[in-house]
Design an enzyme around this catalytic site. Structure first.
Site, PDB file in Angstrom:
ATOM      1  N   ARG A   1       2.005 -26.428 -33.331  1.00  0.00           N
ATOM      2  CA  ARG A   1       3.003 -25.374 -33.108  1.00  0.00           C
ATOM      3  C   ARG A   1       2.740 -24.190 -34.029  1.00  0.00           C
ATOM      4  NH1 ARG A   1       6.320 -30.119 -32.705  1.00  0.00           N
ATOM      5  NH2 ARG A   1       6.982 -30.388 -30.549  1.00  0.00           N
TER       6      ARG A   1
ATOM      7  N   TYR B   1      16.528  -5.195 -20.275  1.00  0.00           N
ATOM      8  CA  TYR B   1      17.147  -5.414 -21.587  1.00  0.00           C
ATOM      9  C   TYR B   1      18.538  -4.793 -21.685  1.00  0.00           C
ATOM     10  CZ  TYR B   1      13.114  -7.825 -23.289  1.00  0.00           C
ATOM     11  OH  TYR B   1      12.147  -8.772 -23.462  1.00  0.00           O
TER      12      TYR B   1
ATOM     13  N   GLY C   1       7.068 -16.477 -24.658  1.00  0.00           N
ATOM     14  CA  GLY C   1       5.979 -16.714 -25.591  1.00  0.00           C
ATOM     15  C   GLY C   1       4.851 -17.450 -24.949  1.00  0.00           C
TER      16      GLY C   1
ATOM     17  N   ARG D   1      15.132 -37.371 -28.403  1.00  0.00           N
ATOM     18  CA  ARG D   1      14.001 -38.280 -28.143  1.00  0.00           C
ATOM     19  C   ARG D   1      14.131 -39.536 -29.000  1.00  0.00           C
ATOM     20  NH1 ARG D   1       9.800 -33.213 -28.200  1.00  0.00           N
ATOM     21  NH2 ARG D   1       9.660 -32.953 -25.937  1.00  0.00           N
TER      22      ARG D   1
ATOM     23  N   HIS E   1      10.998 -28.516 -36.599  1.00  0.00           N
ATOM     24  CA  HIS E   1      10.727 -29.016 -35.243  1.00  0.00           C
ATOM     25  C   HIS E   1       9.205 -29.012 -35.139  1.00  0.00           C
ATOM     26  CE1 HIS E   1      10.511 -29.560 -30.964  1.00  0.00           C
ATOM     27  NE2 HIS E   1       9.963 -28.367 -30.787  1.00  0.00           N
TER      28      HIS E   1
ATOM     29  N   GLY F   1      12.188 -14.726 -20.908  1.00  0.00           N
ATOM     30  CA  GLY F   1      11.006 -15.589 -20.784  1.00  0.00           C
ATOM     31  C   GLY F   1      11.330 -16.707 -19.813  1.00  0.00           C
TER      32      GLY F   1
ATOM     33  N   ASP G   1      14.257 -33.292 -30.683  1.00  0.00           N
ATOM     34  CA  ASP G   1      13.613 -34.413 -31.375  1.00  0.00           C
ATOM     35  C   ASP G   1      14.625 -35.542 -31.607  1.00  0.00           C
ATOM     36  OD1 ASP G   1      11.121 -32.580 -32.681  1.00  0.00           O
ATOM     37  OD2 ASP G   1      13.039 -31.605 -32.383  1.00  0.00           O
TER      38      ASP G   1
HETATM   39  P1  6V0 Z   1       5.398 -20.470 -20.318  1.00  0.00           P
HETATM   40  O1  6V0 Z   1       5.602 -21.288 -19.083  1.00  0.00           O
HETATM   41  O2  6V0 Z   1       4.058 -19.899 -20.578  1.00  0.00           O
HETATM   42  O3  6V0 Z   1       6.485 -19.303 -20.294  1.00  0.00           O
HETATM   43  C1  6V0 Z   1       6.514 -18.261 -21.208  1.00  0.00           C
HETATM   44  C2  6V0 Z   1       7.078 -17.063 -20.487  1.00  0.00           C
HETATM   45  O4  6V0 Z   1       7.243 -16.014 -21.444  1.00  0.00           O
HETATM   46  C3  6V0 Z   1       6.165 -16.536 -19.370  1.00  0.00           C
HETATM   47  O5  6V0 Z   1       6.883 -16.457 -18.164  1.00  0.00           O
HETATM   48  C4  6V0 Z   1       5.745 -15.168 -19.890  1.00  0.00           C
HETATM   49  O6  6V0 Z   1       5.550 -14.222 -18.853  1.00  0.00           O
HETATM   50  C5  6V0 Z   1       6.938 -14.814 -20.770  1.00  0.00           C
HETATM   51  N1  6V0 Z   1       6.632 -13.761 -21.728  1.00  0.00           N
HETATM   52  C6  6V0 Z   1       5.523 -13.619 -22.500  1.00  0.00           C
HETATM   53  N2  6V0 Z   1       5.620 -12.502 -23.231  1.00  0.00           N
HETATM   54  C7  6V0 Z   1       6.814 -11.940 -22.944  1.00  0.00           C
HETATM   55  C8  6V0 Z   1       7.484 -10.782 -23.383  1.00  0.00           C
HETATM   56  N3  6V0 Z   1       6.957  -9.966 -24.298  1.00  0.00           N
HETATM   57  N4  6V0 Z   1       8.686 -10.507 -22.853  1.00  0.00           N
HETATM   58  C9  6V0 Z   1       9.259 -11.317 -21.947  1.00  0.00           C
HETATM   59  N5  6V0 Z   1       8.661 -12.429 -21.491  1.00  0.00           N
HETATM   60  C10 6V0 Z   1       7.461 -12.741 -21.986  1.00  0.00           C
HETATM   61  O7  6V0 Z   1       5.780 -21.314 -21.614  1.00  0.00           O
HETATM   62  P2  6V0 Z   1       6.885 -22.469 -21.722  1.00  0.00           P
HETATM   63  O8  6V0 Z   1       8.065 -22.048 -20.959  1.00  0.00           O
HETATM   64  O9  6V0 Z   1       6.265 -23.778 -21.463  1.00  0.00           O
HETATM   65  O10 6V0 Z   1       7.208 -22.429 -23.301  1.00  0.00           O
HETATM   66  C11 6V0 Z   1       7.905 -21.325 -23.849  1.00  0.00           C
HETATM   67  C12 6V0 Z   1       8.089 -21.512 -25.354  1.00  0.00           C
HETATM   68  O11 6V0 Z   1       8.987 -22.594 -25.600  1.00  0.00           O
HETATM   69  C13 6V0 Z   1       6.787 -21.882 -26.088  1.00  0.00           C
HETATM   70  O12 6V0 Z   1       6.758 -21.211 -27.326  1.00  0.00           O
HETATM   71  C14 6V0 Z   1       6.923 -23.377 -26.284  1.00  0.00           C
HETATM   72  O13 6V0 Z   1       6.149 -23.865 -27.338  1.00  0.00           O
HETATM   73  C15 6V0 Z   1       8.409 -23.469 -26.566  1.00  0.00           C
HETATM   74  N6  6V0 Z   1       9.032 -24.788 -26.444  1.00  0.00           N
HETATM   75  C16 6V0 Z   1       9.995 -25.081 -27.343  1.00  0.00           C
HETATM   76  C17 6V0 Z   1      10.641 -26.300 -27.333  1.00  0.00           C
HETATM   77  C18 6V0 Z   1      11.697 -26.584 -28.366  1.00  0.00           C
HETATM   78  O14 6V0 Z   1      12.099 -27.737 -28.585  1.00  0.00           O
HETATM   79  N7  6V0 Z   1      12.192 -25.571 -29.040  1.00  0.00           N
HETATM   80  C19 6V0 Z   1      10.317 -27.267 -26.358  1.00  0.00           C
HETATM   81  C20 6V0 Z   1       9.371 -26.958 -25.417  1.00  0.00           C
HETATM   82  C21 6V0 Z   1       8.629 -25.701 -25.416  1.00  0.00           C
END
Ligand code: 6V0
Length: 308
Positions: free
Chosen positions: A92, A69, A83, A155, A179, A14, A152
């Site tokens: 969330r 993979y 995601g 921050r 979280h 991702g 968190d």
């Molecule tokens: P984004 O920029 O939409 O990136 C998500 C990526 O996942 C995209 O490039 C998609 O193509 C890819 N993707 C979707 N489905 C699949 C799949 N089946 N297989 C492989 N790739 C796939 O989202 P962003 O990067 O902003 O956020 C990603 C996730 O991180 C989200 O769930 C956020 O809520 C979470 N975060 C978690 C944080 C934490 O503290 N744990 C902090 C910030 C964001």
């Protein structure tokens, strides 16, 4: 290091905002020999790999490529940041159903090729996604780690440091629990060099509210949060790859932790080459205990409602 030493490999699944920033952070800090990028949008992974490779003449000797993979086979750490991103105003928890089905397909693929790596989960809601991955994998708990409340807590420490004009690295303070909205600040243990924080109740309320709402504020301003989480994920990877035994507030499965069992939550854990070696039992106040139990009850209810 002997020339025959196994190369260290990190796979990022991702490569959206969080994944690509994490990959770039790991690369800049030369954390591994091999970095593999995987995304459902393969063009994005290819583009990122090309872009990062073009920076290698200014860096070290890491190899970066857009993989499949099968490349998980040799991986020491597999970071999952795939995601759906949180939408403005979306909690969330609302992301959950969308992300569980994405994780279902990703973990099935990863588990075909890797049996002894560490899975580092970042997608939200991160505690539930970590619990789901642990259940699905059948792996020991120590090797499935959620990023938990590490971000968190960072921050929180930053905001306390700003208020008191102290370097945030010298502020010892923890956010534990989910979280997300039910997370809690451990004011009873917060300190600077063992001294209590001289902060009014009003200042404490403001600091915690800005900690808890940070993601909402940033998402409103620019659509996503990625720099600080990338540094937090880099910190966890370093603790693993360097066998540090560092204490980090990551998400792990709790077992009779202040009366909480059977749910992943962020608490201070000792992280080393095998993942979570141990959980630190904190001497928290009875109010904090109650809040932690409420946080756990909330997540358990959600898990039960989607029958994980
Ligand atoms: P984004 O920029 O939409 O990136 C998500 C990526 O996942 C995209 O490039 C998609 O193509 C890819 N993707 C979707 N489905 C699949 C799949 N089946 N297989 C492989 N790739 C796939 O989202 P962003 O990067 O902003 O956020 C990603 C996730 O991180 C989200 O769930 C956020 O809520 C979470 N975060 C978690 C944080 C934490 O503290 N744990 C902090 C910030 C964001």
């Amino acid at each position: 290091m002997p020339l025959t030493a196994k190369k260290t490999r990190v796979v990022v699944i991702g490569v959206g905002a969080v994944g690509s920033t994490t990959a770039y952070t790991l690369l800049l800090r030369e954390r591994m020999d091999e970095l593999v990028l995987i995304d459902a949008n393969n063009e994005k992974a290819l583009g990122d790999a090309l872009d990062m490779n073009h920076g290698l003449p200014f860096l070290g000797q890491s190899k970066v490529w857009a993989g499949t993979y099968e490349d998980c086979r040799e991986a020491d750490i597999i970071i999952i940041t795939a995601g759906a991103a949180q939408r403005p105003g979306e909690s969330r928890i609302d992301l959950l159903k969308r992300n569980v089905s994405i994780y279902e397909s990703i973990t099935t693929e990863v588990l075909k090729y890797n049996t002894d790596g560490i899975l580092l989960i970042a997608s939200n809601p991160v505690d539930i996604m970590s619990y789901f991955t642990w259940k699905k994998s059948g792996w020991p708990v120590n090797r499935i780690i959620g990023s938990g409340t590490l971000l968190d807590s960072a921050r929180f420490r930053y905001l306390i440091g700003e208020k008191l004009q102290i370097d945030s690295r010298s502020v010892h303070a923890h956010i534990i629990g989910e979280h997300g909205d039910s997370e809690l600040p451990l004011w009873s243990l917060a300190n600077i060099a063992g001294t209590e924080l001289s902060l009014s109740d009003e200042a404490r309320t403001e600091i915690f509210s800005n900690t808890k709402d940070a993601a909402y504020q940033i998402i409103k301003a620019k659509g996503a949060t990625y720099y600080a989480i990338a540094l937090a994920l880099d910190r966890i990877c370093t603790a693993i790859l360097h066998n540090e035994a560092a204490v980090l507030n990551v998400s792990t499965l709790l077992d009779d932790y202040h009366g909480v069992s059977g749910v992943y939550l962020g608490v201070p854990c000792i992280v080393d080459r095998n993942g979570v070696r141990d959980v630190l039992k904190l001497n928290i106040s009875s109010d904090e205990k109650e809040l932690l139990q409420q946080s756990a009850a909330k997540l358990k209810e959600i898990i039960a409602s989607i029958a994980l």
